[in-house]
Write a protein that holds these residues in place. Sequence first.
Motif, mmCIF file in Angstrom:
data_model
loop_
_atom_site.group_PDB
_atom_site.id
_atom_site.type_symbol
_atom_site.label_atom_id
_atom_site.label_comp_id
_atom_site.label_asym_id
_atom_site.label_seq_id
_atom_site.Cartn_x
_atom_site.Cartn_y
_atom_site.Cartn_z
ATOM 1 N N GLY A 266 0.712 -1.222 -0.164
ATOM 2 C CA GLY A 266 -0.007 -0.008 -0.170
ATOM 3 C C GLY A 266 0.743 1.206 0.034
ATOM 4 N N HIS A 267 0.308 2.237 -0.735
ATOM 5 C CA HIS A 267 1.058 3.667 -0.570
ATOM 6 C C HIS A 267 -0.168 4.625 -0.674
ATOM 7 C CE1 HIS A 267 1.147 3.219 -5.135
ATOM 8 N NE2 HIS A 267 0.935 4.747 -5.030
ATOM 9 N N ALA A 268 0.297 5.880 0.075
ATOM 10 C CA ALA A 268 -0.880 6.932 -0.062
ATOM 11 C C ALA A 268 0.028 8.197 0.212
ATOM 12 C CB ALA A 268 -1.787 6.546 1.166
ATOM 13 N N TRP A 269 -0.460 9.260 -0.197
ATOM 14 C CA TRP A 269 0.168 10.355 -0.005
ATOM 15 C C TRP A 269 -0.557 11.355 1.282
ATOM 16 C CZ3 TRP A 269 4.514 11.681 -2.808
ATOM 17 C CH2 TRP A 269 4.589 10.627 -3.868
ATOM 18 N N LYS A 270 0.350 12.170 2.164
ATOM 19 C CA LYS A 270 -0.308 12.983 2.671
ATOM 20 C C LYS A 270 -0.611 14.450 2.279
ATOM 21 C CE LYS A 270 0.770 15.411 7.706
ATOM 22 N NZ LYS A 270 1.689 15.461 8.658
ATOM 23 N N VAL A 271 -1.520 14.876 2.337
ATOM 24 C CA VAL A 271 -1.989 16.119 1.791
ATOM 25 C C VAL A 271 -2.095 17.137 2.698
ATOM 26 C CG1 VAL A 271 -2.776 15.062 -0.389
ATOM 27 C CG2 VAL A 271 -4.374 15.554 1.385
ATOM 28 N N ALA A 272 -2.335 18.479 2.393
ATOM 29 C CA ALA A 272 -2.381 19.475 3.470
ATOM 30 C C ALA A 272 -3.948 19.785 3.644
ATOM 31 C CB ALA A 272 -2.210 20.893 2.797
ATOM 32 N N LYS A 273 -4.228 19.811 4.927
ATOM 33 C CA LYS A 273 -5.515 19.665 5.278
ATOM 34 C C LYS A 273 -6.183 20.893 4.473
ATOM 35 C CE LYS A 273 -5.005 17.960 10.064
ATOM 36 N NZ LYS A 273 -5.157 18.312 11.360
ATOM 37 N N LYS A 274 -7.523 20.451 4.280
ATOM 38 C CA LYS A 274 -8.302 21.667 3.354
ATOM 39 C C LYS A 274 -9.024 22.688 4.436
ATOM 40 C CE LYS A 274 -9.426 18.854 -0.561
ATOM 41 N NZ LYS A 274 -10.548 18.088 -1.150
ATOM 42 N N LYS A 275 -8.654 23.888 4.123
ATOM 43 C CA LYS A 275 -9.422 24.855 5.035
ATOM 44 C C LYS A 275 -11.038 24.917 4.898
ATOM 45 C CE LYS A 275 -5.387 28.039 5.333
ATOM 46 N NZ LYS A 275 -5.074 29.038 5.047
ATOM 47 N N LYS A 276 -11.851 24.937 5.686
ATOM 48 C CA LYS A 276 -13.202 25.103 5.849
ATOM 49 C C LYS A 276 -13.543 26.728 5.683
ATOM 50 C CE LYS A 276 -14.211 21.390 9.058
ATOM 51 N NZ LYS A 276 -14.586 20.923 10.399
ATOM 52 N N HIS A 277 -14.302 26.641 4.658
ATOM 53 C CA HIS A 277 -14.703 27.951 3.910
ATOM 54 C C HIS A 277 -15.973 28.098 4.280
ATOM 55 C CE1 HIS A 277 -10.746 28.760 1.735
ATOM 56 N NE2 HIS A 277 -10.803 27.609 1.236
ATOM 57 N N ILE A 278 -16.260 29.227 5.323
ATOM 58 C CA ILE A 278 -17.690 29.602 5.496
ATOM 59 C C ILE A 278 -18.261 30.946 4.886
ATOM 60 C CG2 ILE A 278 -19.322 29.829 7.417
ATOM 61 C CD1 ILE A 278 -17.470 28.484 9.224
ATOM 62 N N ALA A 279 -19.220 30.630 3.986
ATOM 63 C CA ALA A 279 -19.668 31.993 3.310
ATOM 64 C C ALA A 279 -20.459 32.738 4.413
ATOM 65 C CB ALA A 279 -20.341 31.606 2.045
ATOM 66 N N THR A 280 -20.397 33.864 4.338
ATOM 67 C CA THR A 280 -21.274 34.925 5.166
ATOM 68 C C THR A 280 -21.940 35.978 4.256
ATOM 69 O OG1 THR A 280 -19.302 36.498 5.315
ATOM 70 C CG2 THR A 280 -19.261 34.787 7.036
ATOM 71 N N ILE A 281 -23.161 36.183 4.926
ATOM 72 C CA ILE A 281 -23.872 37.234 4.139
ATOM 73 C C ILE A 281 -24.397 38.242 4.855
ATOM 74 C CG2 ILE A 281 -26.169 37.276 2.329
ATOM 75 C CD1 ILE A 281 -25.898 34.516 1.865
ATOM 76 N N ASP A 282 -24.002 39.565 4.300
ATOM 77 C CA ASP A 282 -24.672 40.571 5.319
ATOM 78 C C ASP A 282 -26.206 40.723 5.026
ATOM 79 O OD1 ASP A 282 -25.213 42.951 6.474
ATOM 80 O OD2 ASP A 282 -23.735 44.319 4.962
ATOM 81 N N ALA A 283 -26.852 40.673 6.254
ATOM 82 C CA ALA A 283 -28.032 40.679 6.424
ATOM 83 C C ALA A 283 -28.742 41.913 5.746
ATOM 84 C CB ALA A 283 -28.869 40.715 7.911
ATOM 85 N N ASN A 284 -28.104 42.947 5.464
ATOM 86 C CA ASN A 284 -28.572 44.369 4.843
ATOM 87 C C ASN A 284 -28.748 43.949 3.088
ATOM 88 O OD1 ASN A 284 -29.098 45.580 7.339
ATOM 89 N ND2 ASN A 284 -26.859 46.250 7.290
ATOM 90 N N SER A 285 -28.091 43.042 2.828
ATOM 91 C CA SER A 285 -28.015 42.903 1.436
ATOM 92 C C SER A 285 -29.115 42.014 1.029
ATOM 93 C CB SER A 285 -26.563 42.302 0.980
ATOM 94 O OG SER A 285 -26.684 40.901 1.530
ATOM 95 N N ILE A 286 -29.850 41.315 2.120
ATOM 96 C CA ILE A 286 -30.951 40.365 1.421
ATOM 97 C C ILE A 286 -32.240 41.251 1.099
ATOM 98 C CG2 ILE A 286 -32.346 38.546 2.219
ATOM 99 C CD1 ILE A 286 -30.174 37.600 4.137
ATOM 100 N N LEU A 287 -32.611 41.085 -0.012
ATOM 101 C CA LEU A 287 -33.619 41.845 -0.238
ATOM 102 C C LEU A 287 -34.835 40.918 0.055
ATOM 103 C CD1 LEU A 287 -32.517 43.130 -3.824
ATOM 104 C CD2 LEU A 287 -32.602 44.464 -1.546
#
Length: 291
Positions: A266-287
């Motif tokens: 068996g062989h496998a690669w250690k990859v960099a941890k993926k950063k969790k991206h959290i999308a934020t929305i300004d409440a004032n921009s919601i129509l």
Amino acid sequence: MPLIANKTSTRRKDFKKLENQGIIQHLLSKYFDDMGIRKTKIIENPFLLWIKTELSERMAQNLAFIKIEPNKIFLENKIDLKAVKELKRIYPKASFTANFSLRKTLLEVILQIKKVATKNRETSNLGSDFDLIWSCNLAVPKGEKTESKIKTWHDLNATDGLLMLTYLGPDTAKEYQETFSTKPDIVDMHDFGDLLVHCGYSDPVMTMEYLKLEYEELDILVKELKALKLFQALDDLKTSPELLEKLNQLKSNDGKWYLTLEIVYGHAWKVAKKKKHIATIDANSILVKKK
């Protein structure tokens, strides 16, 4: 089709003749004394050392298809000197660290092998910058211990580093599993690949092959089955004539016994941890559409 180790079997026949005469043990003892290498339990059982070395040599053949130029290599589990030399030949610029006992000798200086002082195989003090981890196992236990083992490798590997491993799979000694009414408690290679991904590795590749050993003497087969520690019932063989008779009946028509080793790679690669991206929305921009 299983691979019959004809050359290996011939070599091991000669080896066994010398071992039975006590010559091998004497030569091993003298060799390792001369080299300044501490004798451990694995040295006292040449069969186990032979298997690990065989696994290492076979796994090294896969390196031709893997593009990597490691600077630091970690060797886990004792292998023979010739297997270490082969890795050094493939990666002449790499520095090696081993977790098996080597004293400060000319041999160690030549091969640039650094022996790490690990207490109870503890590796947390080694850092996490090994570009290649080279691990030859006789068996990988099931359950939480397997996951713990993989996480240890992951901690040692550098980001974008490679883990190369091999072990004896669950079909090892399949000729005798029905006799002993048990199957070795070893992880299936497909489950192992899933665990590698679960523990943070990427793109695992798992393959296997069969290596068949032949024996002309039952006592040698029993001795080496005991060394593998696959069947606890072997400890009671002397007091169980029925079990001994069953083993005798497994002799092939050619007058030999056979032992299959399932070799898992068996062989496998250690990859960099993926950063969790959290999308934020300004409440004032919601129509809000009014009716």
